[in-house]
Enzyme design. Structure first.
Site, PDB file in Angstrom:
ATOM      1  N   ASP A   1     116.426   9.737  49.576  1.00  0.00           N
ATOM      2  CA  ASP A   1     117.822   9.614  49.176  1.00  0.00           C
ATOM      3  C   ASP A   1     117.885   9.788  47.658  1.00  0.00           C
ATOM      4  O   ASP A   1     116.870   9.673  46.969  1.00  0.00           O
ATOM      5  CB  ASP A   1     118.345   8.234  49.596  1.00  0.00           C
ATOM      6  CG  ASP A   1     119.813   8.051  49.278  1.00  0.00           C
ATOM      7  OD1 ASP A   1     120.554   9.048  49.289  1.00  0.00           O
ATOM      8  OD2 ASP A   1     120.219   6.904  49.002  1.00  0.00           O
TER       9      ASP A   1
ATOM     10  N   ILE B   1      76.273  11.922  64.485  1.00  0.00           N
ATOM     11  CA  ILE B   1      77.581  11.264  64.494  1.00  0.00           C
ATOM     12  C   ILE B   1      77.506   9.976  63.690  1.00  0.00           C
ATOM     13  O   ILE B   1      76.770   9.054  64.055  1.00  0.00           O
ATOM     14  CB  ILE B   1      78.035  10.961  65.937  1.00  0.00           C
ATOM     15  CG1 ILE B   1      77.999  12.220  66.792  1.00  0.00           C
ATOM     16  CG2 ILE B   1      79.425  10.328  65.919  1.00  0.00           C
ATOM     17  CD1 ILE B   1      78.909  13.330  66.280  1.00  0.00           C
TER      18      ILE B   1
ATOM     19  N   GLU C   1      78.106   6.525  62.951  1.00  0.00           N
ATOM     20  CA  GLU C   1      78.662   5.384  63.672  1.00  0.00           C
ATOM     21  C   GLU C   1      79.486   4.478  62.759  1.00  0.00           C
ATOM     22  O   GLU C   1      80.372   3.755  63.214  1.00  0.00           O
ATOM     23  CB  GLU C   1      77.523   4.563  64.308  1.00  0.00           C
ATOM     24  CG  GLU C   1      76.751   5.338  65.376  1.00  0.00           C
ATOM     25  CD  GLU C   1      75.623   4.507  65.972  1.00  0.00           C
ATOM     26  OE1 GLU C   1      75.497   3.336  65.567  1.00  0.00           O
ATOM     27  OE2 GLU C   1      74.893   5.028  66.832  1.00  0.00           O
TER      28      GLU C   1
ATOM     29  N   VAL D   1      72.873  12.608  68.588  1.00  0.00           N
ATOM     30  CA  VAL D   1      73.370  11.239  68.440  1.00  0.00           C
ATOM     31  C   VAL D   1      73.335  10.804  66.973  1.00  0.00           C
ATOM     32  O   VAL D   1      74.272  10.174  66.453  1.00  0.00           O
ATOM     33  CB  VAL D   1      72.530  10.266  69.298  1.00  0.00           C
ATOM     34  CG1 VAL D   1      72.922   8.823  68.993  1.00  0.00           C
ATOM     35  CG2 VAL D   1      72.710  10.578  70.775  1.00  0.00           C
ATOM     36  N   ALA D   2      72.262  11.173  66.281  1.00  0.00           N
ATOM     37  CA  ALA D   2      72.113  10.782  64.881  1.00  0.00           C
ATOM     38  C   ALA D   2      73.138  11.471  63.982  1.00  0.00           C
ATOM     39  O   ALA D   2      73.476  10.967  62.906  1.00  0.00           O
ATOM     40  CB  ALA D   2      70.701  11.103  64.405  1.00  0.00           C
TER      41      ALA D   2
END
Length: 378
Positions: free
Chosen positions: A100, A56, A58, A53-54
Site C-alpha cells: 500500500d 544426502i 541428514e 546414502v552418505a
C-alpha cells in the site's frame, strides 16, 4: 536473510531433487567402474548404495530450522513478531512485494498545501465543509483521526474554522460512511429548518455527481468547460505527488425517508484540497535492496494514478518500461490477459479490495510468492 531465501520450501525441494539425481548418477558411475575393475558385484553394489546414502545431508532439516529461528530472533529485534516458524520460510521465498502507499511507503503525515476553487476566494468555505465531513474528534485542542481527515481539520483550524464550533452551529445528524467502491463520504447536517449534505471524495468520481459549482459567492450550472478545468487542475496537483480531495455540498428543505447514496447526486462543486505525504525514511533504499535480491516491488493504492506514479518514480518502484494501471482499466482486462502481462505492471491505482485479490492471483499464477504489506487501519 539470503540463506533463508535459498533454503525456502521451493528451493529446499529443488536442492533435494538435484542431490538425488547427482547421487544416483555417481552411484551408477561407481558401479560401472567397479565392474571394469572386476570387483565383486555385491561388494560394488553395497558401496554404491552406501555412497548414495552418505550423499544426502541428514542434518539439512536441522540447519534450516536453526536458520529460521535465527531469522525470527533478528526480526523480533526490529519489532517484527512472527507467530509461526514456517512464516519466515514463506517470507524468505517472496518474489513479489505488493505494498500500500499511504502509511507504508509514505509517512501518513498529511498536510494541506494547496487549495483550488473556481471562485478563487472561498478557501474558508472549502475547509469549513471539508472539516465537517470528517470523523475526526477534537479534545483538549488535540485532533484525533485518520491522517487525511486530520490534515483537513488542522488546516481549517488554522483559518479559525473549528470543527466543534461548526458542529454546534450545524449538528451532524446522519452520514453515509466512506466506501472504497464509491470513494466518497457524506455527512448530513441540520441548518435551521433545512439540511446540508456535504460530500468529500476522489475528484474524478465526485465531479460526475455535480450539477453546479461555486463561482465567487454564487452558484452556477456546471458545464464541460468547468469540468475540464477542474480535471486539469486535479491532474496537475496529482503529478506533483499530492493527494487530492474534492469537496461538494447541497442544501435540502426536507430529507428523503431513505438515506442512501442518491443523496450524493446533484451536488455543488466547492473546491479541491491538495495534500502532501512525504515518503518514509529508508523506503527507497529498501526497495533498491529488494530489487538487487530479485524481488519485484509493486504499489497498490486507492489514489489517483498520477499521484501514485509520481510517488512510485521517486521511490524507484516505477522504472523505465514499467506500466501503471487503474482499477477501471483492470475491469476491462480478462484474468488470462492480466496473468500474461502481470510482470509488466508496477503501479495499481484507484483499486478496490476485489482488484487486490485479482492482482495477487495473477502474480501467483506466474509462480511468484507474493507478500502484501499495508496499514491495517485502512
Amino acid at each position: 536473510m539470503r540463506l533463508q531465501k535459498h533454503l525456502c520450501k521451493k528451493d529446499y525441494g529443488e536442492v533435494g531433487k538435484k542431490l538425488g539425481i547427482t547421487a544416483l548418477a555417481i552411484c551408477v558411475l561407481v558401479f560401472i567402474i567397479g565392474l571394469f575393475r572386476q570387483i565383486p558385484k555385491m561388494e560394488i553394489f553395497m558401496s554404491s548404495v552406501g555412497l548414495a546414502v552418505a550423499a544426502i545431508p541428514e542434518g539439512l532439516p536441522t540447519v534450516v530450522t536453526i536458520m529460521l529461528s535465527i531469522g525470527i530472533t533478528r526480526m523480533a529485534r526490529k519489532n517484527s513478531i512472527i507467530r509461526k516458524l514456517p512464516a519466515v520460510e514463506t517470507l524468505g521465498s517472496s518474489t513479489v512485494i505488493a505494498s500500500d502507499k499511504t502509511g507504508t511507503l509514505t509517512q501518513n503525515k498529511m498536510q494541506v498545501v494547496e487549495i483550488f476553487s473556481m471562485g478563487g476566494n472561498n478557501q474558508n468555505q472549502i475547509l469549513r465543509l471539508g472539516a465537517m465531513c470528517t470523523d475526526c474528534s477534537i479534545s483538549n485542542g488535540k485532533i484525533e483521526g485518520e491522517a487525511t481527515e486530520k490534515a483537513i481539520v488542522e488546516a481549517a483550524s488554522n483559518l479559525g474554522e473549528n470543527k466543534n464550533r461548526l458542529y454546534e452551529e450545524m449538528p451532524r445528524i446522519n452520514d453515509i460512511p466512506f466506501d472504497s467502491e464509491r470513494k466518497m463520504m457524506t455527512t448530513i447536517h441540520k441548518v435551521g429548518k433545512k439540511y446540508r449534505i456535504i460530500t468529500k471524495g476522489a475528484p474524478d468520481v465526485l465531479i460526475k455527481r455535480c450539477s453546479k459549482y461555486i463561482n465567487q459567492i454564487r452558484q452556477e450550472q456546471i458545464t464541460t468547460r468547468e469540468i475540464s478545468k477542474i480535471e486539469r487542475q486535479n491532474e496537475q496537483m496529482a503529478m506533483r505527488a499530492l493527494r487530492v480531495i474534492a469537496i461538494a455540498y447541497k442544501d435540502l428543505d426536507t430529507l428523503p425517508n431513505k438515506i442512501d447514496n442518491t443523496l450524493e447526486n446533484d451536488l455543488t462543486f466547492c473546491g479541491l484540497l491538495g495534500m502532501i505525504d512525504p515518503p518514509r525514511e529508508g523506503v527507497k533504499e529498501a526497495i533498491a535492496e529488494c530489487k538487487r535480491a530479485g524481488i519485484k516491488t509493486v504499489m497498490i493504492t486507492g489514489d489517483h494514478i498520477l499521484t501514485a506514479k509520481a510517488i512510485a518514480e521517486k521511490l524507484g518502484i516505477l522504472r523505465f518500461g514499467d506500466v501503471a494501471i487503474t482499477g477501471q482499466e483492470l475491469d476491462k482486462i480478462s484474468d488470462k490477459e492480466l496473468e500474461k502481462n502481470i510482470m509488466k505492471y508496477s503501479v495499481f491505482a484507484r483499486v478496490s479490495p476485489e482488484h487486490k485479490v485479482r492482482i495477487v492471483k495473477a502474480f501467483r499464477s506466474q509462480g511468484n510468492v507474493v507478500a502484501m504489506t499495508g496499514d491495517r487501519s485502512k
